[in-house]
Scaffold this active site. Structure first.
Site, PDB file in Angstrom:
ATOM      1  N   ASP A  52       0.048   2.038   8.494  1.00  0.00           N
ATOM      2  CA  ASP A  52      -0.451   1.242   9.623  1.00  0.00           C
ATOM      3  C   ASP A  52       0.441   1.307  10.864  1.00  0.00           C
ATOM      4  O   ASP A  52      -0.001   0.951  11.949  1.00  0.00           O
ATOM      5  CB  ASP A  52      -0.608  -0.230   9.205  1.00  0.00           C
ATOM      6  CG  ASP A  52      -1.562  -0.401   8.033  1.00  0.00           C
ATOM      7  OD1 ASP A  52      -2.424   0.474   7.844  1.00  0.00           O
ATOM      8  OD2 ASP A  52      -1.430  -1.403   7.304  1.00  0.00           O
ATOM      9  N   THR A  96       4.417   2.417   5.542  1.00  0.00           N
ATOM     10  CA  THR A  96       3.004   2.008   5.629  1.00  0.00           C
ATOM     11  C   THR A  96       2.300   2.930   6.613  1.00  0.00           C
ATOM     12  O   THR A  96       2.881   3.287   7.642  1.00  0.00           O
ATOM     13  CB  THR A  96       2.838   0.543   6.089  1.00  0.00           C
ATOM     14  OG1 THR A  96       1.465   0.339   6.496  1.00  0.00           O
ATOM     15  CG2 THR A  96       3.720   0.180   7.271  1.00  0.00           C
ATOM     16  N   ASP A 120       5.481  -5.165   5.871  1.00  0.00           N
ATOM     17  CA  ASP A 120       6.103  -6.447   6.205  1.00  0.00           C
ATOM     18  C   ASP A 120       6.075  -7.452   5.054  1.00  0.00           C
ATOM     19  O   ASP A 120       7.014  -8.233   4.883  1.00  0.00           O
ATOM     20  CB  ASP A 120       5.521  -7.031   7.499  1.00  0.00           C
ATOM     21  CG  ASP A 120       4.008  -7.172   7.431  1.00  0.00           C
ATOM     22  OD1 ASP A 120       3.400  -6.700   6.456  1.00  0.00           O
ATOM     23  OD2 ASP A 120       3.443  -7.760   8.373  1.00  0.00           O
ATOM     24  N   ARG A 179      -5.186  -2.182   9.242  1.00  0.00           N
ATOM     25  CA  ARG A 179      -5.126  -3.638   9.086  1.00  0.00           C
ATOM     26  C   ARG A 179      -5.318  -4.307  10.450  1.00  0.00           C
ATOM     27  O   ARG A 179      -6.326  -4.061  11.091  1.00  0.00           O
ATOM     28  CB  ARG A 179      -3.801  -4.040   8.428  1.00  0.00           C
ATOM     29  CG  ARG A 179      -3.894  -5.349   7.674  1.00  0.00           C
ATOM     30  CD  ARG A 179      -2.573  -5.683   7.019  1.00  0.00           C
ATOM     31  NE  ARG A 179      -2.303  -4.853   5.864  1.00  0.00           N
ATOM     32  CZ  ARG A 179      -2.728  -5.128   4.633  1.00  0.00           C
ATOM     33  NH1 ARG A 179      -3.445  -6.200   4.414  1.00  0.00           N
ATOM     34  NH2 ARG A 179      -2.438  -4.331   3.627  1.00  0.00           N
ATOM     35  N   GLY A 229       0.835  -1.212   0.000  1.00  0.00           N
ATOM     36  CA  GLY A 229       0.000   0.000   0.000  1.00  0.00           C
ATOM     37  C   GLY A 229       0.863   1.252   0.000  1.00  0.00           C
ATOM     38  O   GLY A 229       1.863   1.316   0.698  1.00  0.00           O
ATOM     39  N   ASP A 268       2.743  -0.651  11.677  1.00  0.00           N
ATOM     40  CA  ASP A 268       2.660  -1.992  12.281  1.00  0.00           C
ATOM     41  C   ASP A 268       3.908  -2.831  12.049  1.00  0.00           C
ATOM     42  O   ASP A 268       3.832  -4.054  11.989  1.00  0.00           O
ATOM     43  CB  ASP A 268       1.425  -2.716  11.732  1.00  0.00           C
ATOM     44  CG  ASP A 268       1.504  -2.915  10.221  1.00  0.00           C
ATOM     45  OD1 ASP A 268       2.379  -2.305   9.566  1.00  0.00           O
ATOM     46  OD2 ASP A 268       0.691  -3.683   9.681  1.00  0.00           O
TER      47      ASP A 268
HETATM   48  O1  F6P Z   1      -1.607  -1.356   4.657  1.00  0.00           O
HETATM   49  C1  F6P Z   1      -2.219  -0.154   4.327  1.00  0.00           C
HETATM   50  C2  F6P Z   1      -3.700  -0.346   4.184  1.00  0.00           C
HETATM   51  O2  F6P Z   1      -4.275   0.892   3.817  1.00  0.00           O
HETATM   52  C3  F6P Z   1      -4.411  -0.921   5.394  1.00  0.00           C
HETATM   53  O3  F6P Z   1      -4.622   0.021   6.411  1.00  0.00           O
HETATM   54  C4  F6P Z   1      -5.669  -1.464   4.781  1.00  0.00           C
HETATM   55  O4  F6P Z   1      -6.209  -2.516   5.542  1.00  0.00           O
HETATM   56  C5  F6P Z   1      -5.187  -1.955   3.451  1.00  0.00           C
HETATM   57  O5  F6P Z   1      -3.985  -1.270   3.166  1.00  0.00           O
HETATM   58  C6  F6P Z   1      -6.165  -1.734   2.317  1.00  0.00           C
HETATM   59  O6  F6P Z   1      -5.626  -2.319   1.205  1.00  0.00           O
HETATM   60  P1  F6P Z   1      -6.208  -2.150  -0.257  1.00  0.00           P
HETATM   61  O7  F6P Z   1      -5.906  -0.760  -0.696  1.00  0.00           O
HETATM   62  O8  F6P Z   1      -5.485  -3.167  -1.049  1.00  0.00           O
HETATM   63  O9  F6P Z   1      -7.673  -2.361  -0.147  1.00  0.00           O
END
Ligand code: F6P
Length: 319
Positions: free
Chosen positions: A127, A125, A103, A171, A11, A129
């Site tokens: 997150d 990221t 990760d 996430r 992301g 995390d």
């Molecule tokens: O890891 C970043 C993030 O935005 C998370 O917070 C979220 O769960 C996920 O990516 C959403 O992913 P996508 O854009 O693939 O739906």
């Protein structure tokens, strides 16, 4: 080491561009050539390469997203795909790779390193995390976006005496939720790191109502449940009506904060130094304001936990 490459994967996060700029400028400063790989690991297989000059990273430090594009590429878990990627990188004369991502991206970087191709990870990221670093690129910007959004939602919540549930990203981590909870003064925060208890949420709302407060902000981290699920539970169990606001991908966009730009610049430059020092299979991070580096598997073999003391603080300040 004469030529290195940089890619962004997973992301996107605000500040990734600042990190790309730092990698490119620091590498050129050190006399290296730099290649930008577009669309993450997939871009290696598709030979989606761009020679990076000083000018190629001009005017991007303030931009959200990633100039190099990003992609999730599950096939990169396969040994054969990784081997092909290494042979392509070698054909291009590339000696080391800097991977900016989360990760999942680190696993790919470690696999390449184990197969003999040196990689360094940079945590990018929203997150926050990634174990081993206190902050990741993009978290501060996303947090500010959430805080300002909740400030606006609170205007309506107050004017109409409504309770709002705000669903935030993260996430499996509650960092965005719990930091935003403190920063925006939310009445209740629901995060994965603390067991969910619907009765507790209801009693907090009822306690507020009993002292005449008719509006509340409840932040729910997506890793626990969706905002709509929580709204249904509150309605079914206690007849409490709420409005739901899902902030969604707006949390990933926007111009990075100063903190994210500085963090990204420090991380990007340090990643280049690590490759030059002959280190591979490591990630950069920040602890107690100091840059650190540590083995990539530490980042994905342990589990990140949001700071639960902020949860306690948020509870104490919103009685
Ligand atoms: O890891 C970043 C993030 O935005 C998370 O917070 C979220 O769960 C996920 O990516 C959403 O992913 P996508 O854009 O693939 O739906």
């Amino acid at each position: 080491m004469k030529k290195i490459a940089v890619l962004t994967s997973g992301g996107d996060a605000p500040g990734m561009n600042a990190a790309i700029r730092a990698v490119v400028r620091k590498a050129i400063y050190e006399g290296l050539e730099v290649v930008g790989i577009k669309q993450g690991y997939q871009g290696i297989l598709e030979r989606n390469f761009e020679a990076m000059t000083l000018g190629a990273v001009g005017d991007i430090i303030q931009r959200g997203g990633t100039k190099l594009y990003s992609a999730r590429f599950p096939q990169f878990k396969e040994d054969a795909v990784q081997a092909e990627a290494i042979s392509i990188l070698r054909e291009e004369g590339i000696d080391g790779l800097i991977v900016i991502g989360g990760d999942g991206s680190y696993r790919g970087a470690m696999s390449l390193t184990e197969k003999g191709f040196p990689c360094v990870g940079v945590p990018g990221t929203i997150d926050n995390d990634i174990p081993g670093t206190e902050y990741t690129i993009g978290f501060d910007t996303a947090l500010n976006t959430v805080m300002y959004s909740i400030d606006k939602i609170r205007d309506t919540a107050t004017s109409h005496e409504n309770s709002f549930i705000v669903e935030v990203m993260g996430r499996d981590a509650g960092d965005i939720a719990v930091w935003a909870g403190v920063a925006a003064g939310a009445e209740t925060v629901v995060i994965p790191e603390v067991d969910f208890d619907i009765d507790m949420v209801i009693s907090r709302l009822q306690r507020s109502a009993d002292r005449g407060k008719k509006h509340s902000i409840i932040i729910v981290a997506e890793g626990v449940m969706s905002g709509h699920t929580l709204a249904n539970l509150l309605k079914e169990k206690a007849g409490i009506e709420t409005r739901v606001s899902v902030l969604g991908h707006m949390q990933r966009g926007g111009s990075p904060t100063a903190r994210d730009r500085v963090l990204a610049s420090r991380f990007g430059a340090r990643a280049v130094e690590l490759l030059l020092e002959g280190k591979a299979g490591v990630a950069v991070g920040i602890r107690n304001h100091n840059l650190v580096d540590y083995d990539l598997p530490e980042a994905y073999e342990s589990k990140h936990q949001a700071d639960v003391s902020l949860y306690t603080l948020s509870e104490q300040l919103s009685i």
